[in-house]
Design an enzyme around this catalytic site. Structure first.
Site, PDB file in Angstrom:
ATOM      1  CB  SER A   2      -0.973  -0.044   1.173  1.00 34.03           C
ATOM      2  OG  SER A   2      -1.901   1.018   1.117  1.00 34.03           O
ATOM      3  CG  HIS A  55      -6.087  -0.108  -0.917  1.00 32.52           C
ATOM      4  ND1 HIS A  55      -5.261   0.399  -1.897  1.00 32.52           N
ATOM      5  CD2 HIS A  55      -5.394  -0.065   0.244  1.00 32.52           C
ATOM      6  CE1 HIS A  55      -4.097   0.734  -1.346  1.00 32.52           C
ATOM      7  NE2 HIS A  55      -4.167   0.472  -0.045  1.00 32.52           N
TER       8      HIS A  55
END
Length: 359
Positions: free
Chosen positions: A87, A190
């Site tokens: 991430s 996300h």
């Protein structure tokens, strides 16, 4: 082959930078990185509470800045290893690989952190890890509850994201053998809830010049090796709303024959996941400067000098389904080097199927 890992949000903890700031030059380097992100990283990493550094606008620059500064202590040569971030850690990986200038990476991560915090505040959303259980049953339960599978972390861990009421429904329908653990994050990262943050990051990224780095990074989108800086920057923007396929990144590590990993601070989470997927590897998690000697020894033992563009690439599954080996072989054609699946295997989107020639 060695992979340098950069952790994602949630890895931070109170005081984790205290020992690092005692190293000569570390504070000045961190302060330089902090100016781009508009966050006092030294204070955040030593004085602020766990609750305070859980703030997305602080956590993201703190994690990326710490990773970049620690990589400099190791004098990592990106041409001798592969970089992989989870991430937000992808920004640290791209900077260490030379694809983004450090100052540009920190400016972007400042924008990303603030924009994701604002997007999270717009709706009551969150995330929860679902641990164990049958993979297909877990994914079905996540979808039935109205959530999204936002992180595929491997080792029997999928992170669900969505509105708080949807996560509550999921907690009551968790499949047998699985358990839920709420995550201390501000929102449904996300997922499409982060679309405003993706758009803000895209505007900021338009003014950034990306470079083809000295090495390659593993992409969270599909686990593929990426050596094109512009493509990596584009993927960093899109990834704000896309699932993190850390399982695919680890599958690529296995296909590459990775023998060791070093996780940058705040370290521990990714090294543990990789150890479970690749139990024979050597691993060092840089939890403090006391771990630097072990990391340097690992660098000396396991680094190589690969070209930035490998002579092969991975063929990955375009969607979830069951492998038809004849289709894989036909798609690979004469460039097939190695099959990584068997006929009838269940696969997820982005899962590597075969190694094929890059030519």
């Amino acid at each position: 082959m060695l992979v340098v890992l950069a952790p994602g949000q949630g890895a931070q903890r109170h005081g984790f930078l205290a020992g690092w700031l005692e190293l000569p030059g570390f504070r000045s380097r961190l302060d330089s990185l902090a100016s781009g992100a508009e966050v006092d990283l030294a204070s955040a990493g030593t004085e602020l509470s766990d609750d305070a550094i859980a703030d997305t606008a602080i956590a993201q620059p703190l994690i990326v800045g710490a990773g970049i500064a620690a990589a400099a202590e190791l004098a990592i040569d990106p041409a001798s290893c592969v970089l992989a971030g989870h991430s937000v850690g992808e920004f640290a990986a791209a900077a260490i690989a030379g694809m983004l200038d450090e100052s540009a990476a920190m400016r972007l991560i400042g924008v990303r952190g603030r924009a994701m915090a604002q997007a999270a505040a717009a709706a009551p959303t969150g995330m929860a890890a679902v641990l164990g259980g049958d993979a297909a049953a877990v994914l079905a339960a996540i979808e039935a509850a109205g959530c999204v599978a936002a992180n595929f972390n491997g080792a029997g861990q999928v992170v669900a994201a969505g509105r708080l009421e949807a996560l509550e429904r999921l907690s009551g329908t968790t499949p047998a053998g699985a358990r839920m653990r709420p995550l201390a994050v501000a929102g449904a990262f996300h997922t499409d809830f982060m679309a405003p943050a993706r758009d803000a990051l895209a505007i900021a990224a338009a003014d950034v010049v990306a470079h083809d780095g000295a090495g390659a990074v593993l992409s969270n989108r599909d686990g593929t090796l990426q050596a094109d800086g512009a493509q990596v920057l584009s993927r960093l923007v899109d990834q704000v709303c896309l699932p993190v396929r850390w399982d695919a990144c680890m599958a690529t590590m296995a296909a590459l024959g990775v023998t060791a990993v070093i996780e940058l601070p705040p370290a521990g989470t990714l090294a543990a996941l990789v150890r479970r997927a690749l139990p024979s590897i050597d691993a060092v998690a840089l939890r403090s400067p006391d771990d630097l000697d072990a990391a340097r020894e690992l660098l000396a033992q396991h680094t190589t000098q690969p070209s930035a563009a490998p002579g092969w690439r991975l063929l990955v599954a375009p969607e979830k389904g069951t492998v038809r080996l004849c289709d894989v072989v036909e798609q690979a054609g004469s460039s097939l080097i190695e099959l990584l699946v068997a006929d009838g295997d269940p696969v997820s989107a982005g899962q590597p199927l075969a190694r094929v020639s890059a030519s």
